[in-house]
Motif scaffolding. Structure first.
Motif, PDB file in Angstrom:
ATOM      1  N   ASP A   1       0.828  -1.213   0.000  1.00  0.00           N
ATOM      2  CA  ASP A   1       0.000   0.000   0.000  1.00  0.00           C
ATOM      3  C   ASP A   1       0.858   1.256   0.000  1.00  0.00           C
ATOM      4  O   ASP A   1       0.533   2.249  -0.665  1.00  0.00           O
ATOM      5  N   TYR A   2       1.955   1.220   0.738  1.00  0.00           N
ATOM      6  CA  TYR A   2       2.825   2.399   0.799  1.00  0.00           C
ATOM      7  C   TYR A   2       3.600   2.576  -0.504  1.00  0.00           C
ATOM      8  O   TYR A   2       3.767   3.709  -0.982  1.00  0.00           O
ATOM      9  N   LEU A   3       4.060   1.483  -1.099  1.00  0.00           N
ATOM     10  CA  LEU A   3       4.757   1.583  -2.389  1.00  0.00           C
ATOM     11  C   LEU A   3       3.827   2.130  -3.462  1.00  0.00           C
ATOM     12  O   LEU A   3       4.238   2.930  -4.307  1.00  0.00           O
ATOM     13  N   LYS A   4       2.569   1.714  -3.428  1.00  0.00           N
ATOM     14  CA  LYS A   4       1.589   2.250  -4.387  1.00  0.00           C
ATOM     15  C   LYS A   4       1.365   3.741  -4.150  1.00  0.00           C
ATOM     16  O   LYS A   4       1.221   4.533  -5.101  1.00  0.00           O
ATOM     17  N   PHE A   5       1.354   4.133  -2.886  1.00  0.00           N
ATOM     18  CA  PHE A   5       1.201   5.548  -2.541  1.00  0.00           C
ATOM     19  C   PHE A   5       2.351   6.370  -3.120  1.00  0.00           C
ATOM     20  O   PHE A   5       2.143   7.462  -3.669  1.00  0.00           O
ATOM     21  N   LEU A   6       3.573   5.842  -3.017  1.00  0.00           N
ATOM     22  CA  LEU A   6       4.728   6.556  -3.556  1.00  0.00           C
ATOM     23  C   LEU A   6       4.687   6.604  -5.073  1.00  0.00           C
ATOM     24  O   LEU A   6       5.047   7.626  -5.678  1.00  0.00           O
ATOM     25  N   GLU A   7       4.272   5.522  -5.705  1.00  0.00           N
ATOM     26  CA  GLU A   7       4.186   5.502  -7.166  1.00  0.00           C
ATOM     27  C   GLU A   7       3.223   6.559  -7.676  1.00  0.00           C
ATOM     28  O   GLU A   7       3.462   7.187  -8.711  1.00  0.00           O
ATOM     29  N   ARG A   8       2.130   6.761  -6.975  1.00  0.00           N
ATOM     30  CA  ARG A   8       1.117   7.755  -7.386  1.00  0.00           C
ATOM     31  C   ARG A   8       1.412   9.142  -6.824  1.00  0.00           C
ATOM     32  O   ARG A   8       0.598  10.053  -6.981  1.00  0.00           O
ATOM     33  N   ASP A   9       2.549   9.278  -6.136  1.00  0.00           N
ATOM     34  CA  ASP A   9       2.948  10.551  -5.546  1.00  0.00           C
ATOM     35  C   ASP A   9       1.875  11.099  -4.607  1.00  0.00           C
ATOM     36  O   ASP A   9       1.644  12.313  -4.544  1.00  0.00           O
ATOM     37  N   GLY A  10       1.215  10.199  -3.895  1.00  0.00           N
ATOM     38  CA  GLY A  10       0.216  10.608  -2.911  1.00  0.00           C
ATOM     39  C   GLY A  10      -1.144  10.938  -3.462  1.00  0.00           C
ATOM     40  O   GLY A  10      -2.062  11.276  -2.697  1.00  0.00           O
ATOM     41  N   GLU A  11      -1.327  10.845  -4.768  1.00  0.00           N
ATOM     42  CA  GLU A  11      -2.627  11.166  -5.368  1.00  0.00           C
ATOM     43  C   GLU A  11      -3.606  10.023  -5.143  1.00  0.00           C
ATOM     44  O   GLU A  11      -3.223   8.861  -5.115  1.00  0.00           O
ATOM     45  N   GLY A  12      -4.884  10.347  -4.970  1.00  0.00           N
ATOM     46  CA  GLY A  12      -5.902   9.327  -4.778  1.00  0.00           C
ATOM     47  C   GLY A  12      -6.330   9.195  -3.322  1.00  0.00           C
ATOM     48  O   GLY A  12      -5.905   9.962  -2.448  1.00  0.00           O
ATOM     49  N   GLU A  13      -7.161   8.184  -3.052  1.00  0.00           N
ATOM     50  CA  GLU A  13      -7.750   8.016  -1.720  1.00  0.00           C
ATOM     51  C   GLU A  13      -6.833   7.260  -0.748  1.00  0.00           C
ATOM     52  O   GLU A  13      -6.607   7.684   0.364  1.00  0.00           O
ATOM     53  N   HIS A  14      -6.384   6.070  -1.171  1.00  0.00           N
ATOM     54  CA  HIS A  14      -5.518   5.221  -0.328  1.00  0.00           C
ATOM     55  C   HIS A  14      -6.156   4.937   1.030  1.00  0.00           C
ATOM     56  O   HIS A  14      -5.531   5.075   2.084  1.00  0.00           O
ATOM     57  N   ALA A  15      -7.423   4.536   1.002  1.00  0.00           N
ATOM     58  CA  ALA A  15      -8.178   4.316   2.236  1.00  0.00           C
ATOM     59  C   ALA A  15      -7.586   3.189   3.081  1.00  0.00           C
ATOM     60  O   ALA A  15      -7.525   3.294   4.311  1.00  0.00           O
ATOM     61  N   HIS A  16      -7.135   2.107   2.414  1.00  0.00           N
ATOM     62  CA  HIS A  16      -6.602   0.979   3.174  1.00  0.00           C
ATOM     63  C   HIS A  16      -5.314   1.368   3.891  1.00  0.00           C
ATOM     64  O   HIS A  16      -5.102   1.009   5.057  1.00  0.00           O
ATOM     65  N   LEU A  17      -4.451   2.124   3.210  1.00  0.00           N
ATOM     66  CA  LEU A  17      -3.205   2.579   3.836  1.00  0.00           C
ATOM     67  C   LEU A  17      -3.513   3.461   5.043  1.00  0.00           C
ATOM     68  O   LEU A  17      -2.906   3.304   6.111  1.00  0.00           O
ATOM     69  N   ARG A  18      -4.454   4.366   4.893  1.00  0.00           N
ATOM     70  CA  ARG A  18      -4.780   5.271   5.993  1.00  0.00           C
ATOM     71  C   ARG A  18      -5.336   4.506   7.190  1.00  0.00           C
ATOM     72  O   ARG A  18      -5.048   4.844   8.343  1.00  0.00           O
ATOM     73  N   ALA A  19      -6.109   3.451   6.910  1.00  0.00           N
ATOM     74  CA  ALA A  19      -6.702   2.681   8.001  1.00  0.00           C
ATOM     75  C   ALA A  19      -5.629   1.990   8.830  1.00  0.00           C
ATOM     76  O   ALA A  19      -5.636   2.067  10.075  1.00  0.00           O
ATOM     77  N   TRP A  20      -4.698   1.284   8.159  1.00  0.00           N
ATOM     78  CA  TRP A  20      -3.682   0.597   8.958  1.00  0.00           C
ATOM     79  C   TRP A  20      -2.648   1.551   9.540  1.00  0.00           C
ATOM     80  O   TRP A  20      -2.063   1.284  10.587  1.00  0.00           O
ATOM     81  N   LEU A  21      -2.434   2.692   8.891  1.00  0.00           N
ATOM     82  CA  LEU A  21      -1.501   3.665   9.450  1.00  0.00           C
ATOM     83  C   LEU A  21      -2.054   4.258  10.749  1.00  0.00           C
ATOM     84  O   LEU A  21      -1.306   4.464  11.718  1.00  0.00           O
ATOM     85  N   VAL A  22      -3.361   4.513  10.784  1.00  0.00           N
ATOM     86  CA  VAL A  22      -3.987   5.016  12.017  1.00  0.00           C
ATOM     87  C   VAL A  22      -3.839   3.999  13.138  1.00  0.00           C
ATOM     88  O   VAL A  22      -3.515   4.350  14.285  1.00  0.00           O
ATOM     89  N   ASP A  23      -4.052   2.694  12.826  1.00  0.00           N
ATOM     90  CA  ASP A  23      -3.903   1.648  13.839  1.00  0.00           C
ATOM     91  C   ASP A  23      -2.477   1.581  14.366  1.00  0.00           C
ATOM     92  O   ASP A  23      -2.247   1.476  15.577  1.00  0.00           O
ATOM     93  N   ARG A  24      -1.513   1.630  13.442  1.00  0.00           N
ATOM     94  CA  ARG A  24      -0.117   1.528  13.857  1.00  0.00           C
ATOM     95  C   ARG A  24       0.310   2.756  14.662  1.00  0.00           C
ATOM     96  O   ARG A  24       1.026   2.638  15.669  1.00  0.00           O
ATOM     97  N   LEU A  25      -0.125   3.934  14.246  1.00  0.00           N
ATOM     98  CA  LEU A  25       0.217   5.143  14.997  1.00  0.00           C
ATOM     99  C   LEU A  25      -0.373   5.103  16.401  1.00  0.00           C
ATOM    100  O   LEU A  25       0.263   5.530  17.371  1.00  0.00           O
ATOM    101  N   SER A  26      -1.586   4.587  16.516  1.00  0.00           N
ATOM    102  CA  SER A  26      -2.207   4.445  17.822  1.00  0.00           C
ATOM    103  C   SER A  26      -1.359   3.549  18.727  1.00  0.00           C
ATOM    104  O   SER A  26      -1.125   3.871  19.901  1.00  0.00           O
ATOM    105  N   LEU A  27      -0.880   2.422  18.183  1.00  0.00           N
ATOM    106  CA  LEU A  27      -0.034   1.525  18.969  1.00  0.00           C
ATOM    107  C   LEU A  27       1.288   2.184  19.335  1.00  0.00           C
ATOM    108  O   LEU A  27       1.790   2.026  20.458  1.00  0.00           O
ATOM    109  N   GLU A  28       1.869   2.933  18.403  1.00  0.00           N
ATOM    110  CA  GLU A  28       3.132   3.607  18.688  1.00  0.00           C
ATOM    111  C   GLU A  28       2.983   4.599  19.839  1.00  0.00           C
ATOM    112  O   GLU A  28       3.863   4.699  20.707  1.00  0.00           O
ATOM    113  N   VAL A  29       1.864   5.327  19.872  1.00  0.00           N
ATOM    114  CA  VAL A  29       1.650   6.291  20.953  1.00  0.00           C
ATOM    115  C   VAL A  29       1.374   5.559  22.272  1.00  0.00           C
ATOM    116  O   VAL A  29       1.863   5.967  23.333  1.00  0.00           O
TER     117      VAL A  29
END
Length: 463
Positions: A67-95
């Motif tokens: 998901d992150y490699l796809k985000f970089l390929e598109r230069d951040g354009e688009g929705e990327h809902a799945h990436l945002r969902a797991w990133l929120v979960d991981r950030l929550s755990l990190e905090v």
């Protein structure tokens, strides 16, 4: 490995700076529950959108996620809902780990006195009052005859909660399967928990609380407050010192069972049914009961020299109370403000500068190596190359502003060749050399001009 170290270290520093900045913008208090989404939204606003925010927040161990490699390929354009969902979960755990499991590792926000978490004081007071009343009425503690005071009960419960928090016993969605399987290391592996942090074979694991230890032959990373008489666990020792009872009192199990039940009813603890046995409950601190607060005070034990950081206003109530360290006979001293250190100022200033490293060695295939070189010239990702001597000559990576040598080169010519890659455009550059603890490096550390102004031998070919 060195490239990964630089990337991971700057991720942690940026995360702490962003948390502290966000906290200060919310009047110094934010609920721990929902912190992942709040942190992502704050960073996007701070950096002008997901294109720059997401790369800053993605942990180093998830850089190769599809998901992150796809985000970089598109230069951040688009929705990327799945990436945002797991990133929120991981950030929550990190905090959650930042204010719990990793509090004592490195320069955490709590350890530097920037911020800490506070337990819902109203809920804690209610649980303490209920516990004091039940202990006094039921009289299941044989070695204590006088009624239990609410202040004693509150410190007893606060010490139990603080121990759970510092040992990683805070519930979070990425730890759910691990908790249900009673702390099996396999459930935190990359295969079973692909979005969680990596735990090595010898790494300490988060510890939740069980009522009874596993059956003989079964292993668990979790603690149990039930133990045989004569086996002085932390739980027996804490109850004995805090409440003034015999550590082998037959009512200790009922005391902890009642305490856990009262904390569950008040919403501070949350218990989850485990798979084996099905009747066993694993208890941990609920995120909903914790609030991140700006600032922290220190209390120290004069006997064992233990130092803990507590929220302003809470530290005073711990002064003069029993130390929470195992078998320590001391009392917490007077509270004082946490010292203002270099890292305190770094985190409070909110400087965000993520390092995106790549390795550059002769082992890379030509196409990949040249791709890294071209990307490096653009100065966005990667912005740091960790190189071997293969980069000394013949490779164009554009103008550099800084070079850091991780050891002293063997000759002056090699030294000049390596630092000469920087400052070609402006004539100015920062060149650092790390001297390792070996005779060659220490010699030039004692006499730097011998390397910087040494003789340069012309290359020769001996037939």
């Amino acid at each position: 490995h060195r490239a990964g170290f630089f990337g991971a270290r700057t991720f942690r520093f940026n995360l702490r700076a962003l948390i502290q900045e966000m906290l200060q913008k919310h009047d110094g208090a934010m609920p721990l529950k929902g912190i992942g989404q709040a942190l992502l939204s704050h960073t996007e606003q701070r950096l002008g959108g997901p294109r720059l925010a997401v790369p800053v927040l993605v942990p180093e161990d998830l850089r190769e996620h599809p998901d992150y490699l796809k985000f970089l390929e598109r230069d951040g354009e688009g929705e990327h809902a799945h990436l945002r969902a797991w990133l929120v979960d991981r950030l929550s755990l990190e905090v959650v780990f930042e204010y719990g499991f990793r509090v004592r590792s490195g320069r955490s926000l709590e350890k530097t006195g920037c911020s800490t978490v506070i337990v819902d004081q109203e809920a804690l007071g209610k649980a303490a009052a209920d516990l004091a009343l039940m202990v006094s009425e039921d009289e299941f503690l044989e070695s204590r005859r006088e009624p239990l005071g609410e202040s004693e009960a509150e410190h007893f419960l606060a010490g139990l909660i603080n121990r759970l928090r510092l040992r990683g016993g805070v519930h979070q969605s990425l730890l759910e399967s691990y908790v249900r399987d009673s702390g099996k290391r396999y459930m935190l592996s990359r295969k079973m928990n692909p979005l969680g942090p990596i735990f090595g074979k010898e790494a300490v694991l988060p510890r939740f609380l069980l009522e009874t230890p596993p059956r003989k032959g079964k292993r668990s990373a979790f603690d149990a407050y039930t133990s045989d008489a004569g086996n002085l666990t932390w739980y027996r020792d804490w109850a004995a010192r805090c409440l003034g009872i015999d550590p082998d009192d037959s009512g200790l199990v009922e005391l902890y069972r009642t305490a856990v039940r009262r904390l569950e009813e008040s919403g501070i603890l949350q218990s989850v049914a485990t798979n084996a046995p099905a009747t066993q409950q694993a208890s941990g601190v609920s995120q909903a009961a914790l609030t991140i607060v700006d600032g922290a005070q220190e209390v120290a034990c004069p006997v064992c020299k233990e130092i803990i950081r507590l929220p302003n206003g809470v530290a005073e109530r711990w002064s003069g109370r029993p130390c929470t360290k195992y078998r320590c006979t001391g009392m917490w001293g007077e509270s004082k403000d946490a010292p203002d250190t270099f890292y305190t100022r770094i985190f409070r200033e909110g400087r965000i500068a993520r390092v995106f490293p790549e390795e550059h060695t002769g082992l890379l295939e030509r196409q990949k190596r040249e791709g890294i070189e071209e990307a490096f010239k653009e100065r966005e990702r990667p912005n740091l190359l960790v190189c071997t001597p293969t980069l000394e000559m013949g490779i164009d990576i554009g103008d550099l502003s800084a070079v850091m040598l991780c050891s002293v080169p063997p000759t002056t010519s090699a030294y000049l060749q390596r630092i000469g890659r920087a400052g070609r455009k402006t004539g100015n550059a920062l060149c650092l050399t790390i001297a390792n603890a070996r005779p060659h490096d220490l010699y030039f550390h004692a006499d730097p001009p011998a390397m910087m102004q040494g003789e340069v031998d012309p290359p020769g070919c001996f037939l």
